[in-house]
Scaffold this motif. Structure first.
Motif, PDB file in Angstrom:
ATOM      1  N   HIS A  56       2.046   2.135  -3.313  1.00 57.40           N
ATOM      2  CA  HIS A  56       0.968   2.276  -4.303  1.00 57.40           C
ATOM      3  C   HIS A  56       1.106   1.227  -5.404  1.00 57.40           C
ATOM      4  O   HIS A  56       1.091   1.540  -6.595  1.00 57.40           O
ATOM      5  CB  HIS A  56       0.970   3.694  -4.901  1.00 57.40           C
ATOM      6  CG  HIS A  56       0.927   4.771  -3.863  1.00 57.40           C
ATOM      7  ND1 HIS A  56      -0.198   5.046  -3.121  1.00 57.40           N
ATOM      8  CD2 HIS A  56       1.883   5.609  -3.402  1.00 57.40           C
ATOM      9  CE1 HIS A  56       0.061   6.017  -2.260  1.00 57.40           C
ATOM     10  NE2 HIS A  56       1.320   6.369  -2.407  1.00 57.40           N
ATOM     11  N   THR A 101      -3.396 -11.071   2.306  1.00 58.00           N
ATOM     12  CA  THR A 101      -3.058  -9.689   2.671  1.00 58.00           C
ATOM     13  C   THR A 101      -3.052  -9.586   4.194  1.00 58.00           C
ATOM     14  O   THR A 101      -4.015  -9.953   4.863  1.00 58.00           O
ATOM     15  CB  THR A 101      -4.060  -8.663   2.093  1.00 58.00           C
ATOM     16  OG1 THR A 101      -5.393  -9.043   2.449  1.00 58.00           O
ATOM     17  CG2 THR A 101      -3.962  -8.577   0.591  1.00 58.00           C
ATOM     18  N   SER A 136      -0.833  -1.540  -5.918  1.00 60.46           N
ATOM     19  CA  SER A 136      -1.995  -2.421  -6.102  1.00 60.46           C
ATOM     20  C   SER A 136      -2.202  -2.826  -7.559  1.00 60.46           C
ATOM     21  O   SER A 136      -2.536  -3.985  -7.849  1.00 60.46           O
ATOM     22  CB  SER A 136      -3.256  -1.745  -5.562  1.00 60.46           C
ATOM     23  OG  SER A 136      -3.206  -1.715  -4.165  1.00 60.46           O
ATOM     24  N   PRO A 144      -7.360   0.303  -2.046  1.00 57.35           N
ATOM     25  CA  PRO A 144      -6.387   0.832  -1.085  1.00 57.35           C
ATOM     26  C   PRO A 144      -6.948   2.025  -0.310  1.00 57.35           C
ATOM     27  O   PRO A 144      -7.793   2.772  -0.813  1.00 57.35           O
ATOM     28  CB  PRO A 144      -5.215   1.280  -1.968  1.00 57.35           C
ATOM     29  CG  PRO A 144      -5.359   0.525  -3.236  1.00 57.35           C
ATOM     30  CD  PRO A 144      -6.835   0.323  -3.424  1.00 57.35           C
ATOM     31  N   LEU A 163       0.835  -1.208   0.000  1.00 60.83           N
ATOM     32  CA  LEU A 163       0.000   0.000   0.000  1.00 60.83           C
ATOM     33  C   LEU A 163       0.866   1.254   0.000  1.00 60.83           C
ATOM     34  O   LEU A 163       0.591   2.209  -0.730  1.00 60.83           O
ATOM     35  CB  LEU A 163      -0.923   0.007   1.222  1.00 60.83           C
ATOM     36  CG  LEU A 163      -2.080  -1.001   1.203  1.00 60.83           C
ATOM     37  CD1 LEU A 163      -2.768  -1.048   2.561  1.00 60.83           C
ATOM     38  CD2 LEU A 163      -3.075  -0.632   0.110  1.00 60.83           C
ATOM     39  N   ALA A 203      -5.206  -3.819  -0.277  1.00 64.35           N
ATOM     40  CA  ALA A 203      -4.188  -3.764  -1.336  1.00 64.35           C
ATOM     41  C   ALA A 203      -4.605  -4.612  -2.531  1.00 64.35           C
ATOM     42  O   ALA A 203      -4.143  -4.396  -3.651  1.00 64.35           O
ATOM     43  CB  ALA A 203      -2.840  -4.242  -0.799  1.00 64.35           C
ATOM     44  N   ALA A 248      -2.201  -4.679   5.152  1.00 60.43           N
ATOM     45  CA  ALA A 248      -2.330  -4.626   3.693  1.00 60.43           C
ATOM     46  C   ALA A 248      -3.769  -4.822   3.229  1.00 60.43           C
ATOM     47  O   ALA A 248      -4.022  -4.951   2.028  1.00 60.43           O
ATOM     48  CB  ALA A 248      -1.436  -5.689   3.048  1.00 60.43           C
TER      49      ALA A 248
END
Lengths: 184, 570
Positions: free
Chosen positions: B220, B238, B222, B406, B217, B245, B242
């Motif tokens: 960035h 996850t 994802s 996210p 996350l 994510a 997370a």
């Protein structure tokens, strides 16, 4: 039940497997506290530590830390140390690749009976007399940590010994190429 | 242009694009609050400095931008120590500005003096004690740079009162070189050999698992994760940090691993032959007994922080990089595992056999906390942000809310800070006013920081708070029930004291209560209709409800305890 031995803590007395970290740091307030605090909170043992301004720059200091590589993996110590923003660079010296030196000062009581033995011990270690008084003498030895250890032990039989050691400073040994060192 | 240090500080924050500051004034920071009146920055006046810190964290997590908090010296500064420690554990980008006594008074035990740079040395990424007004712009620029690059984290700037009062010639650093950070190198070159070694490990693997942590996350990543996962077909877990994510609705997503993880997620890790860790740190709440964790797995460890490598688990391949860059490199090199059909067959059978379950609630109550969470989730629009405190309710929220994007899950992971939820939700809503923000809270947590609802009401930040009120410090109660022979020590709180409805109303919020299923549906609908003031709902939940699955502290993940209703089958 007897009280247990107090925990020896961060300063270790006998590094079984020591490494020398030569750490270039910014010469800013609190840098030493940051390093000491990191070692304390991560449980890394420091055997000795020496600090002085570095290479003619007022901006940087060099900290030579002898670490007990048994207390934590060296990779962890270096990795965590490198995260301190004020740490500029870290050179890791294995003992066999390092030229290590230390300074020892010792004041010893002198009387008619001990005089000969004290002066023999000083001369035998290659130390120098740097200060004298009626009943006391101060000797200085600059040498390998082993030589300092031996000199320190040889003084144990004398009275009134006050002894200070600086902790080690170190540089990479010359006479081997850089690539050889990297391979070893 | 000559400015006071205080003016320069505010102007520096504006230069950094700061639009929101959470804080509370006091003596040493007083000069800085004057130019704030002339600034475009929105200041949110909290009721306790801890609230300012957690709000800044919630803001940062929900927006992806650094959170900013400003407090005075001494107790103001110490009150924000908990949020700083929390942000440090969870790598949340935070810039905290503290007032300090005048430089001439430092070290004299002056009124409201405290060595906050000393106190926070071990819980900040870095901190500054600014010595002159001329240095303030550099300190601010450097603080934001440090907080947001590399492995993010909290940075504290301590500003003595005479520094904010004295004059300086305005300037602002225009390049990183002017930040004076010779020891800070956040950018790392991707090690191509390590990537090649990872590709080789992936090519040999038959039972891989993507172990996705908070770093995914933070970087960035994802989109890269989705692309990589879909191309390789690997199963994904996850971690608590997370959640969001990777979409929970995605068929490759097994859910959360760890102490209260989904059985299939925990067991897939245990049986895996390759664990690809993406910005995760092998936390003890994930690994359980380390020596028994994923015993047959090779490990590819991706992290921006090289100190994470081999800290807990030896990595077979370590890739120092942000997760996005590493995934792009792995994808570009065509990393592909062997046929995973047999592996998926095993995983699907675990999923069928041990899904997340809970007992059906009785119509007339008490409510089941998991059912309350699922009911709120069902009635919420996509993109709703959920914050939580710490304890049973947090685990149930992490398990039962379905996170799809996210920045929608705001919680205290590493530090486990009770009372995080309400202020963090307020900070998230301040940063994302377009989103509905729910705080799933416990009654114990709520009592720690509830006063910030006054802030929320005053500042027009209409969050919704669901208190899962079981009258206990529930997680502690669960441990005492399971591991201390039901000897309950100091865990009872009472469901009725305080009266949460009246308390909410006294803070200018709408207070609601639900004790049975009908009331639950009604109050959730009512809460969803209210968008101008905060809403607090007192859900009366079953005292005896426990979080399952559970791996006891220090036990092997193989000894996972599933829900009692599933135990005959195991």
């Amino acid at each position: 039940m007897n009280a247990p031995e107090p925990f020896a803590g961060v300063i270790s007395h006998t590094p079984v497997r020591h490494h020398i970290l030569s750490v270039l740091v910014e010469n800013k307030a609190g840098v030493l506290a940051r390093i000491a605090g990191l070692f304390a909170r991560r449980g890394f043992n420091i055997y000795s530590l020496a600090v002085a301004p570095s290479e003619g720059h007022a901006r940087f200091s060099r900290v030579t830390i002898v670490v007990d590589a048994e207390s934590a993996p060296l990779e962890q110590i270096v990795g965590q140390l490198d995260k301190l923003v004020n740490v500029v660079s870290i050179t890791d010296l294995a003992p066999k690749d390092a030229l290590e030196r230390e300074l020892l000062l010792a004041s010893i009581d002198l009387d008619d009976e001990s005089r000969g033995a004290v002066l023999d011990a000083v001369a035998g270690a290659g130390a120098a007399i740097v200060d004298v008084d009626a009943g006391r003498v101060t000797a200085m030895l600059a040498g390998t940590p082993g030589a300092c250890d031996a000199f320190e032990r040889s003084l144990e039989i004398f009275a009134g010994v006050e002894l200070h050691r600086t902790g080690r400073v170190a540089l990479p040994r010359l006479g081997r190429t850089v690539s050889e060192r990297a391979e070893s | 242009m000559q400015l006071t240090g205080a003016q320069a500080l505010i102007k520096s924050l504006e230069q950094q694009g700061v639009d929101t500051v959470f804080g509370l004034p006091g003596g040493a920071i007083l000069p800085v609050y004057d130019p704030l009146l002339d600034s475009t920055i929105r200041h949110i006046l909290v009721r306790h400095e801890q609230g300012a810190g957690h709000m800044a964290e919630g803001f940062a997590t929900a927006t992806g931008r650094p959170g900013v908090a400003m407090v005075t010296s001494g107790p103001g500064a110490t009150n924000i120590v908990t949020p700083i420690a929390n942000a440090h554990m969870d790598s949340t980008p935070l810039v905290v500005i503290t007032g300090q006594v005048a430089t001439a008074s430092i070290g004299t035990d002056a009124f409201q003096e405290c060595d906050i740079t000393g106190i926070t040395m071990g819980i900040t990424k870095h901190n500054f004690l600014v010595q002159s007004a001329q240095e303030l712009p550099r300190a601010v620029a450097a603080a934001f740079h440090l907080a947001t690059t590399g492995r993010p984290g909290p940075v504290l700037i301590d500003v003595p009162k005479d520094v904010s009062q004295s004059l300086m010639d305005w300037w602002y650093p225009t390049s990183v070189a002017e930040y004076d950070l010779p020891g800070y190198r956040p950018d790392v070159d991707l090690d191509e050999d390590a990537v090649a070694a990872a590709v080789a490990l992936i090519a040999r693997s038959q039972r891989p698992v993507l172990y996705v942590g908070g770093g995914t996350l933070k970087s960035h990543a994802s989109a890269q994760l989705l692309a990589f996962a879909e191309r390789t077909g690997m199963p994904i877990v996850t971690t608590l940090m997370a959640r969001g994510a990777f979409p929970d609705s995605h068929p490759q997503h097994l859910g959360m691993p760890g102490m209260h993880g989904v059985y299939a997620a925990v067991t897939a890790i245990q049986r895996s032959d390759l664990l690809i860790s993406l910005g995760a740190r092998f936390d003890d709440r994930v690994t359980g007994k380390v020596s028994a964790f994923a015993p047959e797995a090779k490990v590819i460890h991706v992290d921006i922080d090289r100190a994470e490598f081999n800290k807990v688990r030896r990595a077979d391949v370590a890739i120092q990089a942000n997760v996005a860059a590493a995934l792009e490199a792995l994808d570009a090199s065509g990393a592909t595992p062997r046929n995973l059909d047999a592996w998926w067959g095993e995983i699907r059978s675990w999923q069928r056999q041990y899904p997340l379950v809970y007992d059906v609630p009785a119509t007339d109550g008490p409510l089941r906390p998991q059912h309350v969470i699922e009911s709120i989730a069902r009635s919420s629009e996509p993109g709703t942000i959920v914050a939580s405190g710490v304890g049973q309710h947090q685990m149930w929220a992490a398990q039962h809310w379905k996170f799809e994007e996210p920045g929608t899950w705001v919680n205290s992971g590493g530090a486990g800070t009770m009372g995080f939820g309400v202020p963090a939700a307020i900070g998230a809503k301040a940063g994302r006013p377009d989103r509905t923000v729910w705080c799933i809270d416990g009654d114990g947590c709520f009592q720690m920081t509830a006063q910030e609802l006054v802030t929320a009401r005053t500042e027009g930040i209409p969050i919704k708070v669901a208190i899962l009120n079981n009258a206990y410090l529930g997680m502690v109660r669960q441990w005492q029930e399971m591991f201390y022979d039901e000897r309950y020590s100091e865990v009872y709180l009472s469901a009725d004291l305080p009266d949460y409805v009246k308390w909410a109303e006294s803070m200018g919020c709408v207070g609601l209560r639900a004790t049975n299923l009908k009331e639950m549906d009604d109050v959730i609908s009512e809460a969803n209709e209210i968008n101008d003031v905060p809403v607090v709902i007192d859900f009366r939940t079953d005292v005896t409800e426990k979080v399952f699955p559970m791996v006891a502290a220090g036990a092997s993940n193989d000894d996972i305890m599933v829900h009692p209703s599933q135990r005959g089958a195991k």
